[in-house]
Design an enzyme around this catalytic site. Structure first.
Site, PDB file in Angstrom:
ATOM      1  N   ASP A  37       0.820  -1.221   0.000  1.00 55.51           N
ATOM      2  CA  ASP A  37       0.000   0.000   0.000  1.00 55.51           C
ATOM      3  C   ASP A  37       0.851   1.267   0.000  1.00 55.51           C
ATOM      4  OD1 ASP A  37      -2.382  -1.653   0.359  1.00 55.51           O
ATOM      5  OD2 ASP A  37      -1.745  -1.843   2.448  1.00 55.51           O
ATOM      6  N   ASN A  70      -4.791 -10.445  -4.550  1.00 58.64           N
ATOM      7  CA  ASN A  70      -4.964 -10.052  -3.148  1.00 58.64           C
ATOM      8  C   ASN A  70      -4.484  -8.636  -2.858  1.00 58.64           C
ATOM      9  OD1 ASN A  70      -2.427 -11.084  -3.766  1.00 58.64           O
ATOM     10  ND2 ASN A  70      -1.991 -11.734  -1.687  1.00 58.64           N
ATOM     11  N   ALA A  71      -3.826  -8.012  -3.804  1.00 58.67           N
ATOM     12  CA  ALA A  71      -3.297  -6.657  -3.571  1.00 58.67           C
ATOM     13  C   ALA A  71      -3.779  -5.733  -4.680  1.00 58.67           C
ATOM     14  CB  ALA A  71      -1.774  -6.688  -3.523  1.00 58.67           C
ATOM     15  N   HIS A  97      -4.732  -2.046  -6.577  1.00 59.08           N
ATOM     16  CA  HIS A  97      -4.202  -0.695  -6.679  1.00 59.08           C
ATOM     17  C   HIS A  97      -5.080   0.122  -7.616  1.00 59.08           C
ATOM     18  CE1 HIS A  97      -2.064  -3.161  -9.682  1.00 59.08           C
ATOM     19  NE2 HIS A  97      -2.149  -2.113 -10.453  1.00 59.08           N
ATOM     20  N   ASP A 140       2.905  14.801   1.463  1.00 60.01           N
ATOM     21  CA  ASP A 140       1.938  15.848   1.797  1.00 60.01           C
ATOM     22  C   ASP A 140       1.065  15.506   3.005  1.00 60.01           C
ATOM     23  OD1 ASP A 140       1.109  13.942  -0.332  1.00 60.01           O
ATOM     24  OD2 ASP A 140      -0.867  14.848  -0.044  1.00 60.01           O
ATOM     25  N   ASN A 200      -8.917  -3.337  -2.330  1.00 61.74           N
ATOM     26  CA  ASN A 200      -9.683  -4.564  -2.549  1.00 61.74           C
ATOM     27  C   ASN A 200     -10.650  -4.855  -1.422  1.00 61.74           C
ATOM     28  OD1 ASN A 200      -8.909  -5.408  -5.043  1.00 61.74           O
ATOM     29  ND2 ASN A 200      -7.384  -6.872  -4.350  1.00 61.74           N
TER      30      ASN A 200
END
Length: 430
Positions: A13, A38-39, A41, A333, A300
């Site tokens: 992440d 499973n990941a 984006h 930021d 997800n």
């Protein structure tokens, strides 16, 4: 000219999607080399948001070849759903733009069921998996009983392969008190999905070797983060595959000489999803503020991410285990406006200083972070596109991170917008 491997330098992440999209404009080929769906984006291109999990990021850019390598475990039903979803957004996905390794392992419905049962059972250790069958599919791969993409092309041989899989799984399911899998039903499902998957199948190692020799630029897109690597992560709270940069070679079929520049992605703070050690985790209002500002929820799963200060010890460790040449530092930021910012520079273990996270699970639980306090900045860094746009104290923060992790910051991201990026070194120009 270098090929580039992108790996997460924390627990995933880290904002790899934006960086990979930025780099993919310069690449001819984008390769996924480990993990599964499973990941997720998110990519934002010309105001359109694309959510990907299994498909390489290059698929949403015309003229790029996207490749799913042999190191990936492929849920064929999810893959077709994902393809159809982005097709509905106007993206062309065809065998001319997407290739899948014929020796990639398939995730079957029984893998998802087993993953879900294990994670939700009262007994045993909860790892924090996404319950999508990734781990059980890798278990079958290592156990040499997996059904692979290429097997879909030989329906006459499938019954024997299914029998081999079910000899293991039905015995396991009986022991767990789960209904057994019907062989005919599984065979029917695989025969139905085969014609949708097989047009994309290819001998990927050979394809990539030919393209490399022809001078094509290859971008290897890692999923998750190196601290979730099954060998080098916070075991057992890890994923089921290798994530470090060396896996780009193993998971694509190219030799290690094909890997050029390794770019690690790290947030300016730290997050983690699921269970496991997290030395710098914040349980106070600061942690809540970081999570809220950074929108720290899984693409997800929607799961809330745990938040903490930047851990230079862990990132320095992944710089070494992945051979990282430079870092893309993201979400600077989010730290705007804090009076002071803490960075973990070392650990104490039972009263003794240590310079790395030990492998022992018990020792990891006793780790205490040692912090350096750095003055914050009141000005905004959001949208900065050059060093001149940054507050002096923000620059000092970035430079201090470079010193602590032993790698330069090659790119600095100051917002989710792809153009809000400060480039110090282009990885493809090595």
């Amino acid at each position: 000219m270098a090929n580039v491997v992108v790996v997460g330098a924390q627990w995933g992440d880290e904002g790899k999607g934006k960086i990979v999209d930025w780099l993919s404009e310069q690449a001819d080929i984008v390769v996924r080399f480990q993990g599964g769906h499973n990941a997720g984006h998110t990519l934002v291109i010309d105001g359109v948001t694309y959510k990907l999990a299994l498909l390489p990021s290059g698929v949403v850019r015309g003229g790029k070849l996207s490749v799913i390598g042999n190191g990936v475990v492929v849920d064929p039903w999810h893959l077709i759903d994902e393809i159809e979803r982005i097709k509905a957004q106007g993206v062309d996905v065809s065998p001319s733009s997407l290739r899948i390794a014929d020796n990639a392992t398939l995730i079957l419905p029984l893998h998802r069921e087993l993953d879900h049962f294990r994670e939700t059972a009262n007994a045993g250790l909860k790892i924090g998996t996404t319950k999508r069958g990734i781990g059980p599919a890798y278990e079958d791969k290592v156990g040499r009983r997996a059904i692979r993409v290429v097997d879909l092309a030989d329906p006459d041989a499938l019954p024997a392969k299914i029998e081999r899989v079910l000899t293991h799984h039905n015995a396991l399911r009986r022991g767990l008190g789960i209904d057994e899998v019907n062989a005919e039903a599984l065979l029917s499902e695989l025969k139905a999905i085969a014609p949708k998957i097989l047009p994309f199948a290819d001998t990927v190692w050979s394809l990539l070797d030919e393209e490399r020799r022809a001078g094509k630029r290859i971008l290897f897109e890692g999923a998750q983060g190196a601290l979730l690597d099954v060998d080098h992560g916070t075991y057992p709270f890890v994923t089921s595959s290798n994530i470090v940069a060396a896996q780009a070679a193993t998971g694509s079929g190219l030799g290690p000489g094909a890997i050029g520049y390794v770019l690690g992605i790290a947030k300016a703070y730290t997050t983690r999803v699921g269970e496991g050690p997290f030395p710098t985790e914040l349980f106070d209002e600061i942690g809540e503020t970081i999570g809220s500002r950074g929108r720290e929820f899984g693409v997800n799963t929607g799961r809330k991410r745990r938040c903490g200060w930047f851990d230079a010890v862990l990132v320095r460790q992944t710089v070494r285990t992945s051979g990282i040449h430079g870092i893309a530092l993201t979400k600077l930021d989010i730290l705007d406006g804090f009076e002071e910012i803490r960075v973990c520079t070392g650990y104490m273990l039972d009263g003794q200083p240590v310079d790395h996270l030990p492998a022992s699970q018990a020792a990891q639980a006793r780790i205490e972070p040692v912090y350096e306090v750095i003055p914050g900045w009141s000005e905004t860094t959001a949208g900065a596109r050059s060093w001149a746009d940054l507050p002096a104290q923000a620059i000092k923060y970035v430079r201090r991170i470079e010193e602590l992790i032993g790698a330069p910051v090659a790119l600095l991201s100051t917002s989710p917008e792809r153009d809000d990026t400060i480039l110090m070194h282009n990885p493809f120009e090595d």
